[in-house]
Design a protein around this motif. Structure first.
Motif, PDB file in Angstrom:
ATOM      1  N   GLN A  95     -66.204 135.539  97.348  1.00  0.00           N
ATOM      2  CA  GLN A  95     -64.870 136.148  97.463  1.00  0.00           C
ATOM      3  C   GLN A  95     -63.850 135.407  96.614  1.00  0.00           C
ATOM      4  O   GLN A  95     -62.905 136.008  96.121  1.00  0.00           O
ATOM      5  CB  GLN A  95     -64.426 136.182  98.922  1.00  0.00           C
ATOM      6  CG  GLN A  95     -65.178 137.207  99.737  1.00  0.00           C
ATOM      7  CD  GLN A  95     -64.835 137.152 101.215  1.00  0.00           C
ATOM      8  OE1 GLN A  95     -64.426 136.125 101.737  1.00  0.00           O
ATOM      9  NE2 GLN A  95     -65.029 138.274 101.892  1.00  0.00           N
ATOM     10  N   ALA A  96     -64.061 134.109  96.420  1.00  0.00           N
ATOM     11  CA  ALA A  96     -63.137 133.309  95.611  1.00  0.00           C
ATOM     12  C   ALA A  96     -63.423 133.475  94.118  1.00  0.00           C
ATOM     13  O   ALA A  96     -62.733 132.904  93.288  1.00  0.00           O
ATOM     14  CB  ALA A  96     -63.238 131.840  95.999  1.00  0.00           C
ATOM     15  N   GLY A  97     -64.453 134.266  93.779  1.00  0.00           N
ATOM     16  CA  GLY A  97     -64.769 134.511  92.384  1.00  0.00           C
ATOM     17  C   GLY A  97     -65.620 133.424  91.746  1.00  0.00           C
ATOM     18  O   GLY A  97     -65.757 133.370  90.540  1.00  0.00           O
ATOM     19  N   LEU A  98     -66.194 132.540  92.554  1.00  0.00           N
ATOM     20  CA  LEU A  98     -67.062 131.498  92.016  1.00  0.00           C
ATOM     21  C   LEU A  98     -68.406 132.100  91.648  1.00  0.00           C
ATOM     22  O   LEU A  98     -68.848 133.078  92.249  1.00  0.00           O
ATOM     23  CB  LEU A  98     -67.274 130.385  93.052  1.00  0.00           C
ATOM     24  CG  LEU A  98     -66.018 129.632  93.488  1.00  0.00           C
ATOM     25  CD1 LEU A  98     -66.358 128.660  94.598  1.00  0.00           C
ATOM     26  CD2 LEU A  98     -65.415 128.899  92.307  1.00  0.00           C
ATOM     27  N   GLY A  99     -69.058 131.519  90.680  1.00  0.00           N
ATOM     28  CA  GLY A  99     -70.407 131.963  90.342  1.00  0.00           C
ATOM     29  C   GLY A  99     -71.350 131.725  91.498  1.00  0.00           C
ATOM     30  O   GLY A  99     -71.046 130.989  92.441  1.00  0.00           O
ATOM     31  N   ARG A 100     -72.500 132.347  91.436  1.00  0.00           N
ATOM     32  CA  ARG A 100     -73.466 132.222  92.533  1.00  0.00           C
ATOM     33  C   ARG A 100     -73.814 130.767  92.815  1.00  0.00           C
ATOM     34  O   ARG A 100     -73.874 130.350  93.958  1.00  0.00           O
ATOM     35  CB  ARG A 100     -74.716 133.028  92.230  1.00  0.00           C
ATOM     36  CG  ARG A 100     -74.444 134.516  92.210  1.00  0.00           C
ATOM     37  CD  ARG A 100     -75.696 135.296  91.905  1.00  0.00           C
ATOM     38  NE  ARG A 100     -76.727 135.110  92.899  1.00  0.00           N
ATOM     39  CZ  ARG A 100     -76.850 135.831  94.015  1.00  0.00           C
ATOM     40  NH1 ARG A 100     -76.004 136.777  94.267  1.00  0.00           N
ATOM     41  NH2 ARG A 100     -77.841 135.592  94.855  1.00  0.00           N
TER      42      ARG A 100
END
Length: 110
Positions: A95-100
């Motif tokens: 949700q924070a847009g971090l990569g997997r």
């Protein structure tokens, strides 16, 4: 140069589950030549050339006739590269847009 070359990326390499083909081939080379630690999920195990065939009636299919193995002879195809440290993405990280891998934690971690 008098000293052996060392990879500039250190010894940890994220391995996403969607990594296929060339990414797996690169992983095999790193596995065989360095002490790289793979972090993430197993890769897809789809390394190798493909052959396309056209059958009567317009049916097209693809297959590989190439066996791709680890340096020690273990199977790669259908199994993929197994990570040394398995991690899974977190909902908060996604949700924070971090990569997997950036939003991941080891199984069992709170």
């Amino acid at each position: 140069m008098d000293r052996p070359l060392e990879p500039p990326w250190g010894t940890r390499l994220p391995r996403p589950a969607r990594a296929i083909s060339q990414a797996e081939h690169t992983g095999l080379m790193l596995e065989a030549t360095t002490d790289t630690v793979f972090v993430g999920s197993p890769t897809s195990g789809t390394n190798g050339d493909i052959t396309r065939a056209l059958l009567p009636g317009g049916v097209v299919f693809t297959f590989t006739g190439q066996a791709v193995l680890h340096g020690d002879g273990r199977q790669l195809q259908k199994k993929g590269l197994e990570p040394h440290v398995k991690v899974r993405p977190t909902l908060a990280g996604l949700q924070a847009g971090l990569g997997r891998a950036a939003g991941a934690r080891p199984p069992g971690a709170a």
